[in-house]
Design a protein around this motif. Structure first.
Motif, PDB file in Angstrom:
ATOM      1  N   THR A   1       0.841  -1.219   0.000  1.00 30.68           N
ATOM      2  CA  THR A   1       0.000   0.000   0.000  1.00 30.68           C
ATOM      3  C   THR A   1       0.866   1.256   0.000  1.00 30.68           C
ATOM      4  N   PRO A   2       0.329   2.397  -0.468  1.00 27.38           N
ATOM      5  CA  PRO A   2       1.088   3.655  -0.383  1.00 27.38           C
ATOM      6  C   PRO A   2       1.192   4.106   1.071  1.00 27.38           C
ATOM      7  N   GLY A   3       2.268   4.851   1.383  1.00 24.54           N
ATOM      8  CA  GLY A   3       2.418   5.347   2.753  1.00 24.54           C
ATOM      9  C   GLY A   3       2.125   6.822   2.864  1.00 24.54           C
ATOM     10  N   HIS A   4       1.932   7.502   1.717  1.00 22.88           N
ATOM     11  CA  HIS A   4       1.752   8.950   1.762  1.00 22.88           C
ATOM     12  C   HIS A   4       0.295   9.304   1.985  1.00 22.88           C
ATOM     13  N   ALA A   5       0.059  10.314   2.846  1.00 26.72           N
ATOM     14  CA  ALA A   5      -1.312  10.684   3.211  1.00 26.72           C
ATOM     15  C   ALA A   5      -2.172  11.042   2.004  1.00 26.72           C
ATOM     16  N   ASP A   6      -1.565  11.618   0.949  1.00 25.33           N
ATOM     17  CA  ASP A   6      -2.340  12.028  -0.228  1.00 25.33           C
ATOM     18  C   ASP A   6      -2.954  10.843  -0.962  1.00 25.33           C
ATOM     19  N   PHE A   7      -2.407   9.635  -0.739  1.00 25.17           N
ATOM     20  CA  PHE A   7      -2.933   8.452  -1.424  1.00 25.17           C
ATOM     21  C   PHE A   7      -3.684   7.544  -0.456  1.00 25.17           C
ATOM     22  N   GLY A   8      -4.225   8.150   0.616  1.00 21.21           N
ATOM     23  CA  GLY A   8      -4.966   7.381   1.619  1.00 21.21           C
ATOM     24  C   GLY A   8      -6.167   6.661   1.034  1.00 21.21           C
ATOM     25  N   GLY A   9      -6.736   7.220  -0.041  1.00 22.99           N
ATOM     26  CA  GLY A   9      -7.892   6.594  -0.695  1.00 22.99           C
ATOM     27  C   GLY A   9      -7.584   5.183  -1.155  1.00 22.99           C
ATOM     28  N   GLU A  10      -6.336   4.965  -1.604  1.00 23.83           N
ATOM     29  CA  GLU A  10      -5.912   3.631  -2.043  1.00 23.83           C
ATOM     30  C   GLU A  10      -5.925   2.658  -0.869  1.00 23.83           C
ATOM     31  N   VAL A  11      -5.395   3.111   0.292  1.00 24.00           N
ATOM     32  CA  VAL A  11      -5.244   2.222   1.453  1.00 24.00           C
ATOM     33  C   VAL A  11      -6.602   1.795   1.991  1.00 24.00           C
ATOM     34  N   GLU A  12      -7.519   2.762   2.109  1.00 27.15           N
ATOM     35  CA  GLU A  12      -8.836   2.471   2.685  1.00 27.15           C
ATOM     36  C   GLU A  12      -9.532   1.343   1.941  1.00 27.15           C
ATOM     37  N   ARG A  13      -9.399   1.350   0.600  1.00 21.89           N
ATOM     38  CA  ARG A  13     -10.084   0.337  -0.197  1.00 21.89           C
ATOM     39  C   ARG A  13      -9.464  -1.031  -0.032  1.00 21.89           C
ATOM     40  N   VAL A  14      -8.126  -1.078  -0.189  1.00 22.14           N
ATOM     41  CA  VAL A  14      -7.494  -2.405  -0.306  1.00 22.14           C
ATOM     42  C   VAL A  14      -7.470  -3.164   1.008  1.00 22.14           C
ATOM     43  N   LEU A  15      -7.617  -2.464   2.130  1.00 26.31           N
ATOM     44  CA  LEU A  15      -7.659  -3.177   3.409  1.00 26.31           C
ATOM     45  C   LEU A  15      -8.848  -4.134   3.469  1.00 26.31           C
ATOM     46  N   LYS A  16      -9.876  -3.837   2.660  1.00 25.95           N
ATOM     47  CA  LYS A  16     -11.063  -4.702   2.611  1.00 25.95           C
ATOM     48  C   LYS A  16     -10.718  -6.102   2.085  1.00 25.95           C
ATOM     49  N   MET A  17      -9.583  -6.215   1.367  1.00 27.48           N
ATOM     50  CA  MET A  17      -9.210  -7.510   0.788  1.00 27.48           C
ATOM     51  C   MET A  17      -8.390  -8.360   1.761  1.00 27.48           C
ATOM     52  N   ALA A  18      -7.961  -7.764   2.881  1.00 29.37           N
ATOM     53  CA  ALA A  18      -7.019  -8.468   3.762  1.00 29.37           C
ATOM     54  C   ALA A  18      -7.706  -9.045   5.000  1.00 29.37           C
ATOM     55  N   ASP A  19      -7.039 -10.059   5.603  1.00 30.61           N
ATOM     56  CA  ASP A  19      -7.483 -10.615   6.900  1.00 30.61           C
ATOM     57  C   ASP A  19      -6.514 -10.229   8.000  1.00 30.61           C
ATOM     58  N   GLY A  20      -5.335  -9.780   7.601  1.00 31.52           N
ATOM     59  CA  GLY A  20      -4.333  -9.365   8.585  1.00 31.52           C
ATOM     60  C   GLY A  20      -3.485  -8.263   7.996  1.00 31.52           C
ATOM     61  N   VAL A  21      -2.775  -7.537   8.867  1.00 34.64           N
ATOM     62  CA  VAL A  21      -1.888  -6.480   8.380  1.00 34.64           C
ATOM     63  C   VAL A  21      -0.519  -6.605   9.041  1.00 34.64           C
ATOM     64  N   ILE A  22       0.509  -6.292   8.264  1.00 35.98           N
ATOM     65  CA  ILE A  22       1.843  -6.111   8.854  1.00 35.98           C
ATOM     66  C   ILE A  22       2.009  -4.610   9.016  1.00 35.98           C
ATOM     67  N   LEU A  23       2.103  -4.161  10.269  1.00 39.95           N
ATOM     68  CA  LEU A  23       2.314  -2.739  10.542  1.00 39.95           C
ATOM     69  C   LEU A  23       3.820  -2.527  10.678  1.00 39.95           C
ATOM     70  N   LEU A  24       4.389  -1.814   9.727  1.00 35.80           N
ATOM     71  CA  LEU A  24       5.837  -1.613   9.697  1.00 35.80           C
ATOM     72  C   LEU A  24       6.151  -0.270  10.338  1.00 35.80           C
ATOM     73  N   VAL A  25       7.077  -0.263  11.304  1.00 35.73           N
ATOM     74  CA  VAL A  25       7.414   0.983  12.002  1.00 35.73           C
ATOM     75  C   VAL A  25       8.930   1.143  12.018  1.00 35.73           C
ATOM     76  N   ASP A  26       9.395   2.361  11.728  1.00 39.25           N
ATOM     77  CA  ASP A  26      10.826   2.660  11.742  1.00 39.25           C
ATOM     78  C   ASP A  26      11.338   2.634  13.185  1.00 39.25           C
ATOM     79  N   ALA A  27      12.486   1.972  13.416  1.00 40.06           N
ATOM     80  CA  ALA A  27      13.003   1.800  14.786  1.00 40.06           C
ATOM     81  C   ALA A  27      13.503   3.105  15.393  1.00 40.06           C
ATOM     82  N   PHE A  28      13.668   4.143  14.585  1.00 43.88           N
ATOM     83  CA  PHE A  28      14.037   5.444  15.157  1.00 43.88           C
ATOM     84  C   PHE A  28      12.829   6.370  15.221  1.00 43.88           C
TER      85      PHE A  28
END
Length: 604
Positions: free
Chosen positions: A73-100
């Motif tokens: 999925t895109p990470g930029h706020a301007d492309f949030g529309g993409e993220v909202e839709r595709v989450l409907k296809m998933a059963d789980g998420v990997i939440l990736l976070v920078d260690a710093f």
């Protein structure tokens, strides 16, 4: 067959696409001798150049007899529309976070959507090999974020993996493992199989693909039932109408491509060819007893811009598509697949009002069009105002800035001048972490000033928050611009003599026209100058007697920087080979007349 559907979500630049690369390599999607390069999923030229993901994409891998559908999925706020839709296809998420950096505004936004859909989260703390990283503190702040978002007991009990996507290892502890096997095993262990309800066919269209041979392709996950090639189906549209149609071809995702199949069962993600006039959120249902799934809501646009045909003296010099019909057809085609975009006709047949999520969202569209051979003129971006409870309201955003401590006061000064209010100030290692609430208008042009004021050290991120009461006027650009007096070719002699007036956006030998912005004035107020004057050569002054001119190189500006730079009476001419800023009214006398009329109107 065993299936797992997982989406990878994170803030921009935290390493989603790199992680997908490692999963693809680890599951032997490629031959041993195959050249793949990096960021395989970012296949679009613009994505590769900017180093960001713009479009969500699907891939699938086989691991231990299980098919894993991976959605990047895109990470930029301007492309949030993409993220909202595709989450409907998933059963789980990997939440990736920078260690710093830890959780950022976009992390919060995508996680909130994922928790609301009751998806099983796996937290991956990436980049633990970075200097100044603080994985334990970041783990605590992620837990705090889950808690603040009202996660359930089960969601709070999330598994955590640590590692470095770049170096290709992830483990459930901070000790380095050989590869990413522990993480892929974790996907099989923690992500549930798709829940399949009893009943007839239901497939919600969450994304779309386009092929010049097949036309528009609907992509979605089958919630229940199964779908077959040549099967008659009902298309249930958002407005409640039901259209009878037929499936022509079916594809499932395999590795980075698609494989043609005759039947797809519930739980899998597939691409359907042959359905006409569908929209995102429509349901493909049973022919005789159709039942619709709930519509996917998508956040409204927050910004608009006027797109017009190019009417400068350089019209049609290097573009293929230059008429208003070309422009209108291209914009309408874009709305079919770009959910957060709206296009409206205006009073003029040559202009269209385009609504989008932000400057980057609109900038990517303009950049794509110019690469396809379009010529157009775009105006200053404006925020969309609403009336709430009888009050004029505007969009507000949460702005997060990480900056070295010596520049913190400069950042606070810049943001408060633009009507921002500071919410949080805390120290993270050597950096100061600042959070503000700021009107969206205040962000236009802020990035350039911020990077100048902090010697390029500031890391900025922002996310749309809510509509709140209008904050009053926000100061724009401080200085005026230098405007070309007449058409012609710039000369080194002339630019050298004008250098003390400001800095230039053009070099000697460039074609300019009357009314074109060729530089920035040192003082407020616009200045009309003649950059085309040649040196008078006489017997007394031979060409070589003056000292050689030393001209500073021109200032190069990207499309987004130009969009943030221009004022209400200016616009940008965009062609396949050039980006030029100009006054909307090219004639100086006409501009002065217009200003007088506007002054008289405001006094009246």
């Amino acid at each position: 067959m065993n299936i797992r559907n997982i989406a990878i979500i994170a803030h921009v630049d935290h390493g989603k696409t790199t992680l997908v690369d490692k999963i693809l390599h680890h599951t032997n999607v490629f031959r041993d001798n195959q050249e793949t390069g990096e960021l395989i999923m970012d296949s679009n030229d613009l994505e590769r150049e900017r180093g960001i993901t713009i479009f969500s994409k699907n891939a699938s891998v086989q691991y231990k007899g299980v098919k894993i559908n991976v959605i990047d999925t895109p990470g930029h706020a301007d492309f949030g529309g993409e993220v909202e839709r595709v989450l409907k296809m998933a059963d789980g998420v990997i939440l990736l976070v920078d260690a710093f950096e830890g959780p950022m505004p976009q992390t919060r936004f995508v996680l909130q959507k994922a928790l609301a859909l009751n998806l099983k989260p796996i937290v991956v703390i990436n980049k633990v090999d970075k200097a100044n990283c603080r994985p334990d503190e970041v783990h605590d702040s992620v837990f705090e974020l889950f808690f603040n978002l009202d996660a359930t007991e089960e969601q709070l009990n999330f598994p955590t993996y640590y590692g470095s996507g770049k170096n290709g290892w992830f483990n459930d502890s901070l000790t380095q493992s050989e590869d990413i096997t522990p993480l892929i095993d974790g996907i099989l262990k923690y992500v549930p199989e798709p829940k399949i309800a009893e009943g007839t066919l239901q497939l919600q269209i969450t994304s779309l693909d386009y092929s010049t041979f097949l036309g528009r392709i609907a992509v979605g996950r089958i919630a229940r039932g199964s779908i077959k090639e040549n099967q008659p189906v009902s298309l249930m549209k958002a407005d409640g109408t039901i259209k009878k149609t037929r499936v022509r071809e079916l594809y499932v995702f395999e590795a980075l491509g698609k494989k043609k199949v005759t039947e797809v069962l519930a739980g899998d993600i597939c691409a359907v060819v042959g359905i006409e006039d569908f929209g995102i959120g429509d349901t493909i249902a049973d022919f005789d007893e159709p039942e619709a799934l709930p519509i996917i809501p998508v956040d409204e646009p927050t910004m608009n811009m006027l797109f017009s045909i190019n009417n400068s003296p350089f019209f049609a010099k290097d573009g293929k598509f230059v008429t208003s019909r070309h422009l209108r057809d291209r914009l309408m085609k874009e709305t079919e697949k770009n959910l957060a975009l709206r296009v409206l006709d205006t009073d003029s047949a040559d202009s269209f009002m385009v609504y989008g999520r932000g400057i980057l969202h609109l900038g990517v569209l303009i950049e794509t069009m110019r690469r396809e051979g379009y010529e157009l003129t775009v105006g200053q971006p404006q925020v969309i105002l609403k009336e709430v409870d009888g009050k004029k309201c505007e969009p507000y955003e949460t702005l997060v800035v990480d900056v070295p401590q010596e520049f913190a006061s400069k950042v606070i000064d810049l943001v408060t001048r633009r009507k921002g209010e500071m919410l949080i100030m805390e120290t993270k290692g050597d950096m100061q972490h600042l959070e503000f609430e700021i009107p969206s208008r205040g962000l236009i042009g802020l990035r350039t000033q911020m990077l100048t004021g902090t010697a390029g050290e500031a890391v900025m991120a922002h996310r749309f928050n809510d509509y709140k009461p209008w904050k009053g006027p926000i100061p724009g650009r401080n200085n005026g611009v230098l405007i070309a007096k007449e058409n012609g070719t710039t000369t080194g002699y002339s630019i050298d003599k004008l250098q003390d007036r400001g800095f230039f956006f053009v070099d000697p030998g460039e074609e300019v026209y009357k009314g074109m912005i060729i530089g920035e004035n040192n003082k407020p107020g616009d200045l009309v100058v003649n950059p085309n004057e040649g040196k008078k050569l006489t017997n007394m002054r031979a060409s070589g007697t003056d000292g050689a001119t030393s001209i500073a190189p021109k200032t190069l500006m990207t499309l987004e920087e130009c969009m943030e730079y221009i004022q209400h009476d200016e616009c940008i001419e965009v062609t396949p080979n050039n980006i030029r800023m100009r006054k909307t009214i090219l004639d100086e006398e006409e501009r002065k007349r217009q200003q007088k009329v506007m002054k008289a109107d405001s006094v009246g």
